[in-house]
Design a protein around this motif. Structure first.
Motif, PDB file in Angstrom:
ATOM      1  N   ILE A  67       0.805  -1.080   0.204  1.00  0.00           N
ATOM      2  CA  ILE A  67       0.144  -0.099  -0.046  1.00  0.00           C
ATOM      3  C   ILE A  67       0.812   1.184   0.042  1.00  0.00           C
ATOM      4  O   ILE A  67       0.590   2.273  -0.811  1.00  0.00           O
ATOM      5  N   ALA A  68       1.999   1.156   0.783  1.00  0.00           N
ATOM      6  CA  ALA A  68       2.843   2.526   0.786  1.00  0.00           C
ATOM      7  C   ALA A  68       3.583   2.664  -0.242  1.00  0.00           C
ATOM      8  O   ALA A  68       4.030   3.864  -0.652  1.00  0.00           O
ATOM      9  N   GLN A  69       4.015   1.675  -1.176  1.00  0.00           N
ATOM     10  CA  GLN A  69       4.721   1.749  -2.298  1.00  0.00           C
ATOM     11  C   GLN A  69       3.783   1.905  -3.494  1.00  0.00           C
ATOM     12  O   GLN A  69       4.488   2.328  -4.743  1.00  0.00           O
ATOM     13  N   ALA A  70       2.542   1.971  -3.234  1.00  0.00           N
ATOM     14  CA  ALA A  70       1.671   2.178  -4.607  1.00  0.00           C
ATOM     15  C   ALA A  70       1.778   3.597  -5.128  1.00  0.00           C
ATOM     16  O   ALA A  70       2.354   4.485  -4.223  1.00  0.00           O
ATOM     17  N   GLY A  71       1.375   3.862  -6.214  1.00  0.00           N
ATOM     18  CA  GLY A  71       1.389   5.428  -6.642  1.00  0.00           C
ATOM     19  C   GLY A  71       0.892   6.355  -5.875  1.00  0.00           C
ATOM     20  O   GLY A  71      -0.160   6.044  -5.121  1.00  0.00           O
ATOM     21  N   ARG A  72       1.516   7.607  -5.734  1.00  0.00           N
ATOM     22  CA  ARG A  72       1.138   8.491  -4.893  1.00  0.00           C
ATOM     23  C   ARG A  72      -0.262   9.095  -5.481  1.00  0.00           C
ATOM     24  O   ARG A  72      -0.540   9.293  -6.595  1.00  0.00           O
ATOM     25  N   ARG A  73      -1.130   9.375  -4.464  1.00  0.00           N
ATOM     26  CA  ARG A  73      -2.501   9.590  -4.716  1.00  0.00           C
ATOM     27  C   ARG A  73      -2.566  11.297  -3.780  1.00  0.00           C
ATOM     28  O   ARG A  73      -2.096  11.431  -3.211  1.00  0.00           O
ATOM     29  N   GLY A  74      -3.616  11.888  -4.468  1.00  0.00           N
ATOM     30  CA  GLY A  74      -4.253  12.968  -3.626  1.00  0.00           C
ATOM     31  C   GLY A  74      -5.332  12.925  -3.038  1.00  0.00           C
ATOM     32  O   GLY A  74      -6.220  12.026  -3.080  1.00  0.00           O
ATOM     33  N   GLY A  75      -5.796  13.917  -1.994  1.00  0.00           N
ATOM     34  CA  GLY A  75      -6.787  14.171  -1.497  1.00  0.00           C
ATOM     35  C   GLY A  75      -7.405  12.832  -0.654  1.00  0.00           C
ATOM     36  O   GLY A  75      -6.528  12.340   0.258  1.00  0.00           O
ATOM     37  N   ALA A  76      -8.552  12.720  -0.691  1.00  0.00           N
ATOM     38  CA  ALA A  76      -9.202  11.406   0.217  1.00  0.00           C
ATOM     39  C   ALA A  76      -8.774  10.186  -0.008  1.00  0.00           C
ATOM     40  O   ALA A  76      -8.411   9.377   0.776  1.00  0.00           O
ATOM     41  N   LEU A 178     -13.282  20.142   1.140  1.00  0.00           N
ATOM     42  CA  LEU A 178     -12.969  20.116  -0.155  1.00  0.00           C
ATOM     43  C   LEU A 178     -14.208  20.372  -0.902  1.00  0.00           C
ATOM     44  O   LEU A 178     -14.396  21.080  -2.041  1.00  0.00           O
ATOM     45  N   ALA A 179     -15.246  19.724  -0.753  1.00  0.00           N
ATOM     46  CA  ALA A 179     -16.516  19.876  -1.296  1.00  0.00           C
ATOM     47  C   ALA A 179     -17.266  21.161  -0.993  1.00  0.00           C
ATOM     48  O   ALA A 179     -17.756  21.748  -1.984  1.00  0.00           O
ATOM     49  N   SER A 180     -16.854  21.757   0.044  1.00  0.00           N
ATOM     50  CA  SER A 180     -17.430  23.186   0.540  1.00  0.00           C
ATOM     51  C   SER A 180     -16.759  23.987  -0.539  1.00  0.00           C
ATOM     52  O   SER A 180     -17.350  25.184  -0.961  1.00  0.00           O
ATOM     53  N   ALA A 181     -15.429  23.875  -0.633  1.00  0.00           N
ATOM     54  CA  ALA A 181     -14.615  24.860  -1.260  1.00  0.00           C
ATOM     55  C   ALA A 181     -15.083  24.830  -2.765  1.00  0.00           C
ATOM     56  O   ALA A 181     -15.294  25.833  -3.529  1.00  0.00           O
ATOM     57  N   SER A 272       3.008  16.056   9.615  1.00  0.00           N
ATOM     58  CA  SER A 272       3.527  14.902   8.701  1.00  0.00           C
ATOM     59  C   SER A 272       2.509  13.889   8.455  1.00  0.00           C
ATOM     60  O   SER A 272       2.543  12.900   7.827  1.00  0.00           O
ATOM     61  N   THR A 273       1.062  14.381   8.810  1.00  0.00           N
ATOM     62  CA  THR A 273       0.003  13.489   8.534  1.00  0.00           C
ATOM     63  C   THR A 273      -0.320  13.894   7.122  1.00  0.00           C
ATOM     64  O   THR A 273       0.142  14.750   6.479  1.00  0.00           O
ATOM     65  N   PRO A 274      -1.282  13.098   6.406  1.00  0.00           N
ATOM     66  CA  PRO A 274      -1.715  13.234   4.968  1.00  0.00           C
ATOM     67  C   PRO A 274      -2.530  14.061   4.777  1.00  0.00           C
ATOM     68  O   PRO A 274      -3.195  14.160   3.621  1.00  0.00           O
ATOM     69  N   TYR A 275      -3.104  14.605   5.860  1.00  0.00           N
ATOM     70  CA  TYR A 275      -4.166  15.735   5.797  1.00  0.00           C
ATOM     71  C   TYR A 275      -3.653  16.944   5.681  1.00  0.00           C
ATOM     72  O   TYR A 275      -3.159  17.607   6.853  1.00  0.00           O
ATOM     73  N   HIS A 276      -3.884  17.997   4.392  1.00  0.00           N
ATOM     74  CA  HIS A 276      -3.426  19.215   4.481  1.00  0.00           C
ATOM     75  C   HIS A 276      -4.716  20.160   4.778  1.00  0.00           C
ATOM     76  O   HIS A 276      -4.896  21.060   3.827  1.00  0.00           O
ATOM     77  N   LEU A 277      -5.141  20.119   5.906  1.00  0.00           N
ATOM     78  CA  LEU A 277      -6.139  20.781   6.271  1.00  0.00           C
ATOM     79  C   LEU A 277      -5.963  22.565   6.055  1.00  0.00           C
ATOM     80  O   LEU A 277      -6.833  23.129   5.763  1.00  0.00           O
TER      81      LEU A 277
END
Length: 360
Positions: A67-76, A178-181, A272-277
Motif C-alpha cells: 500500500i505504501a509503495q503504491a502510486g502517489r495519490r491526492g486528497g481523500a 474540499l466539497a464546500s470549497a 507529517s500527516t496526510p491531511y493538508h487541512l
C-alpha cells in the motif's frame, strides 16, 4: 534492508517514508523474535501457534508495504491509502505483542501506556487496568504474566481502533472542506455570470445626492434618461449597473479574504500527516470572501444597515467590498478551530482529560 527498499524510502514523501521505515523496523524485530523462539536473546521453544502468528505478522507487513509503495495519490484517496497501511501496521504490532517474549511486552509498557492515555477515555476500564499495571510495576510487584500480556493486547487493540477512527474523521472532515470549497467556488462563478448576463437583476448600485453610483461607474441622475411619472427609481438605478460589477466586487472580496486569511496562518504548524487541512482551509476562504462581499453590499442596498444605504462613490463601494470580504474570517474562523482540533487528534496530541490519571 535491501538496496531497493532503501531507495524506496529515500524517494518517498513524508508519510510513506515513516510507514516504510516502521515496516522495516518491525520486520527485523519479527525476524529476531522468530529466531529467538520463545525466549529473550536465547534459543527457546516457540510458543503454541507461533507459526500462525509469524505468518500473520508477515502478511500484514507485506500488505502495508504494498500500500505504501503504491502510486502517489491526492486528497481523500491518499488519506484512505494511509489509513489502510496504518491498519495493517497496527495489526502486525498486536500480533507481535502476542508472539514476542514477555520481556518485550515489559519494555513496551511505557509506550503502550502513553498510547492508551492518548486514545482511551479516563473512565475506560481497559485504560484503568493498564494504568494500574504500570503503577504496580513501578512499585516492584511480581513480573508480568501471560494474563498481563492479554490485558495489554486488549488495551492496545482498543487504542489502535480509536486512532483509526480519528484518522477516518479527519479524512471525512477534509472531504467536507474540499466539497464546500468546490461548491462555494461554483456559486461565486455562477453569481458573476448571472451579473454579466442580467446586470439589473443583481445591481449593486446606490442613489445618493441625485447620482447613480455603481462599482464600475458613476452617473449624475440628471444625465440619465428622464424618469416617467410613476416609475420606480430603483429600476432607473439598476439600469445603470455594469456587466462586470459582480465580478469586480467578488475579485475585491477575494483579495481581502486572502489577506485576512493569511493572518490565521500564524497558528498553523507543520504536520507529517496526510491531511493538508490548513491548505484547504486557506483556499475555502477565497470564494467565501467573494460571496460575502457581494452579499454584504446587497444587504446595504436593501437598507439592512441603517445609515449606510447610499454610498457616495465607486471607491466607497469597493472599500465596503474589502470589509465584507475580510469579514469572512468570522465564519471560517469557526472552521479553523475545528480543523486545529482534528489535526491535534490525528497527530496524537493528548487532550487535557487524557493526561489525567484514569478514574477507577
Amino acid at each position: 534492508m535491501s538496496e531497493a527498499q532503501e531507495k524506496q524510502i529515500r524517494v518517498a514523501n513524508g508519510w510513506q517514508s515513516q510507514i516504510l521505515t516502521r515496516i522495516t523496523s518491525m520486520a527485523a524485530l519479527a525476524e529476531w523474535v522468530k529466531s529467538a523462539g520463545g525466549g529473550a536473546g536465547q534459543e527457546a521453544p516457540a510458543p503454541p501457534g507461533a507459526a500462525a502468528l509469524d505468518e500473520g505478522i508477515s502478511r500484514h507487513l507485506n500488505a502495508a508495504r504494498r500500500i505504501a509503495q503504491a502510486g502517489r495519490r491526492g486528497g481523500a484517496r491518499r488519506a484512505a491509502q494511509v489509513e489502510s497501511a496504518l491498519a495493517n501496521l497496527q495489526a502486525a504490532d498486536e500480533l507481535l505483542l502476542r508472539r514476542a517474549p514477555i520481556d518485550y511486552v515489559k519494555g513496551r509498557l511505557p509506550d503502550i501506556h502513553s498510547d492508551v492515555c492518548k486514545y482511551l477515555d479516563e473512565h475506560d476500564p481497559r485504560r484503568i487496568r493498564v494504568e494500574t499495571l504500570v503503577r504496580f510495576r513501578a512499585s516492584g510487584d511480581p513480573p508480568l504474566t501471560e494474563e498481563h500480556r492479554e490485558l495489554v493486547i486488549v488495551a492496545v487493540a482498543a487504542a489502535h481502533s480509536h486512532s483509526r477512527q480519528v484518522y477516518a474523521q479527519a479524512r471525512s472532515f477534509q472531504s467536507l472542506i474540499l466539497a464546500s470549497a468546490a461548491a462555494l467556488t461554483l456559486l461565486a462563478l455562477l453569481l458573476g455570470l448571472w451579473g454579466v448576463r442580467s446586470p439589473t437583476d443583481l445591481a449593486l448600485c446606490f442613489n445618493p445626492d441625485q447620482k447613480i453610483v455603481c462599482p464600475t461607474n458613476e452617473t449624475r441622475f440628471e444625465a440619465a434618461n428622464p424618469v416617467p411619472p410613476g416609475t420606480d427609481v430603483d429600476e432607473v438605478v439598476s439600469a445603470q449597473a455594469g456587466a462586470g460589477d459582480i465580478f469586480l466586487v467578488e475579485f475585491v472580496g477575494l483579495l481581502a479574504a486572502a489577506v485576512s486569511g493569511s493572518a490565521s496562518l500564524r497558528k498553523v504548524s507543520g504536520t507529517s500527516t496526510p491531511y493538508h487541512l490548513p491548505l484547504w482551509l486557506a483556499l475555502i476562504k477565497l470564494p467565501t470572501g467573494a460571496l460575502t462581499a457581494v452579499l454584504g453590499l446587497m444587504l446595504m442596498r436593501g437598507g439592512f444597515v441603517p445609515g449606510l444605504t447610499a454610498l457616495d462613490n465607486s471607491p466607497q463601494i469597493l472599500a465596503w467590498a474589502v470589509i465584507f470580504g475580510a469579514g469572512q474570517q468570522l465564519v471560517t474562523g469557526i472552521v479553523d478551530r475545528q480543523a486545529h482540533s482534528v489535526l491535534n487528534n490525528v497527530s496524537g496530541k493528548p487532550h487535557g482529560e487524557s493526561q489525567r490519571p484514569a478514574v477507577e
